[in-house]
Design an enzyme around this catalytic site. Sequence first.
Site, PDB file in Angstrom:
ATOM      1  N   ASN A  83      25.697   7.414  92.190  1.00 33.89           N
ATOM      2  CA  ASN A  83      25.848   5.966  92.454  1.00 33.89           C
ATOM      3  C   ASN A  83      24.960   5.094  91.555  1.00 33.89           C
ATOM      4  OD1 ASN A  83      26.434   6.298  96.058  1.00 33.89           O
ATOM      5  ND2 ASN A  83      27.889   6.231  94.371  1.00 33.89           N
ATOM      6  N   ASP A 122      33.178   7.033 102.864  1.00 35.14           N
ATOM      7  CA  ASP A 122      33.888   6.636 101.641  1.00 35.14           C
ATOM      8  C   ASP A 122      34.962   5.593 101.973  1.00 35.14           C
ATOM      9  OD1 ASP A 122      34.542   6.640  98.977  1.00 35.14           O
ATOM     10  OD2 ASP A 122      35.773   8.442  99.088  1.00 35.14           O
TER      11      ASP A 122
HETATM   12  C1  FPP Z   1      31.546   4.592  99.495  1.00 40.07           C
HETATM   13  O1  FPP Z   1      32.374   3.530  99.254  1.00 40.07           O
HETATM   14  C2  FPP Z   1      30.251   4.255 100.053  1.00 40.07           C
HETATM   15  C3  FPP Z   1      29.070   4.165  99.385  1.00 40.07           C
HETATM   16  C4  FPP Z   1      28.913   4.217  97.930  1.00 40.07           C
HETATM   17  C5  FPP Z   1      27.797   4.068 100.070  1.00 40.07           C
HETATM   18  C6  FPP Z   1      27.821   3.883 101.560  1.00 40.07           C
HETATM   19  C7  FPP Z   1      27.157   2.617 101.890  1.00 40.07           C
HETATM   20  C8  FPP Z   1      27.344   1.930 103.035  1.00 40.07           C
HETATM   21  C9  FPP Z   1      28.162   2.436 104.131  1.00 40.07           C
HETATM   22  C10 FPP Z   1      26.721   0.575 103.242  1.00 40.07           C
HETATM   23  C11 FPP Z   1      25.255   0.495 103.430  1.00 40.07           C
HETATM   24  C12 FPP Z   1      24.567   1.685 103.981  1.00 40.07           C
HETATM   25  C13 FPP Z   1      23.633   1.659 104.962  1.00 40.07           C
HETATM   26  C14 FPP Z   1      22.939   2.907 105.372  1.00 40.07           C
HETATM   27  C15 FPP Z   1      23.291   0.433 105.696  1.00 40.07           C
HETATM   28  P1  FPP Z   1      32.989   3.405  97.806  1.00 40.07           P
HETATM   29  O2  FPP Z   1      32.416   2.193  97.184  1.00 40.07           O
HETATM   30  O3  FPP Z   1      32.814   4.666  97.039  1.00 40.07           O
HETATM   31  O4  FPP Z   1      34.513   3.206  98.152  1.00 40.07           O
HETATM   32  P2  FPP Z   1      35.751   3.471  97.216  1.00 40.07           P
HETATM   33  O5  FPP Z   1      35.794   4.947  96.954  1.00 40.07           O
HETATM   34  O6  FPP Z   1      36.895   2.977  98.022  1.00 40.07           O
HETATM   35  O7  FPP Z   1      35.525   2.658  95.963  1.00 40.07           O
END
Ligand code: FPP
Length: 247
Positions: free
Chosen positions: A73, A25
């Site tokens: 998501n 996250d």
């Molecule tokens: C949370 O950040 C993360 C995600 C929604 C997905 C995780 C994805 C990756 C790490 C990138 C690609 C994945 C792979 C396997 C190559 P957020 O957007 O919820 O962060 P925030 O809470 O700060 O908005």
Amino acid sequence: MKSDASENAGLDPSKLPAHVAVIMDGNGRWAKKRMLNRVKGHERGADTVRLVVRTSREIGIRYLTLYAFSTENWQRPEAEISALMTLLKRFLASEKQEMVENNIRLNTIGETDRLPADVRKALAQSKEATGANDGMCLTLALSYGGRAEIARAAREIAEAVKEGRMDPQEVTPQRLAEYMYTAQVPDPELLIRTSGEFRVSNFLLWQIAYTEIFVTPTLWPEFTRDEYIEILRDFGKRERRFGRIMS
Ligand code: FPP
């Protein structure tokens, strides 16, 4: 090679978790802090994924499960979903050879039939290429939700009972576990969540009954090998009782 690596990192191999699960996250917040588009945060997040996969394999972690895309998501803006899918495809293409060479098997959990056809194809190719590997199992949770997983298991069991293939008395926790996506994977012993939120966010609800949880304030794109090793070291010091009393 594996135990050498964990000894090099100053870790006792006998105290390592066999299965580490991660809620990655903070990509969005990382980007916002720098006045960048959220997609930039996901791009940096994908680099951290590579680092954590590599480090886990090197140290001797047997199972690594990453929450890459939740059922929730799908409610994000179309452009962000599409950027995440592109990153996933890029990751699968760039890591395929490395997974093969490093004896890593790719696995997925979740409603992967909801993913775009090109992503499904890339997943199928990587799974096929790594299917015989037994060094580490990398599970990507994609279009995954814990409640949906439990509902799916309940549905399959209900069908089995209805058709007379199962007796209601047989529905024990052990049998239920066999209907989860993770039937072939042991429960995680350690769950890491980055970016400081004390939530489980519908991740592996069934599987984390006794899992040690570690929350770090570090945003996922800034998570380092050193911090990962520190968390593993901390895990080694925790006393796991599973509801029992230790003498
Ligand atoms: C949370 O950040 C993360 C995600 C929604 C997905 C995780 C994805 C990756 C790490 C990138 C690609 C994945 C792979 C396997 C190559 P957020 O957007 O919820 O962060 P925030 O809470 O700060 O908005």
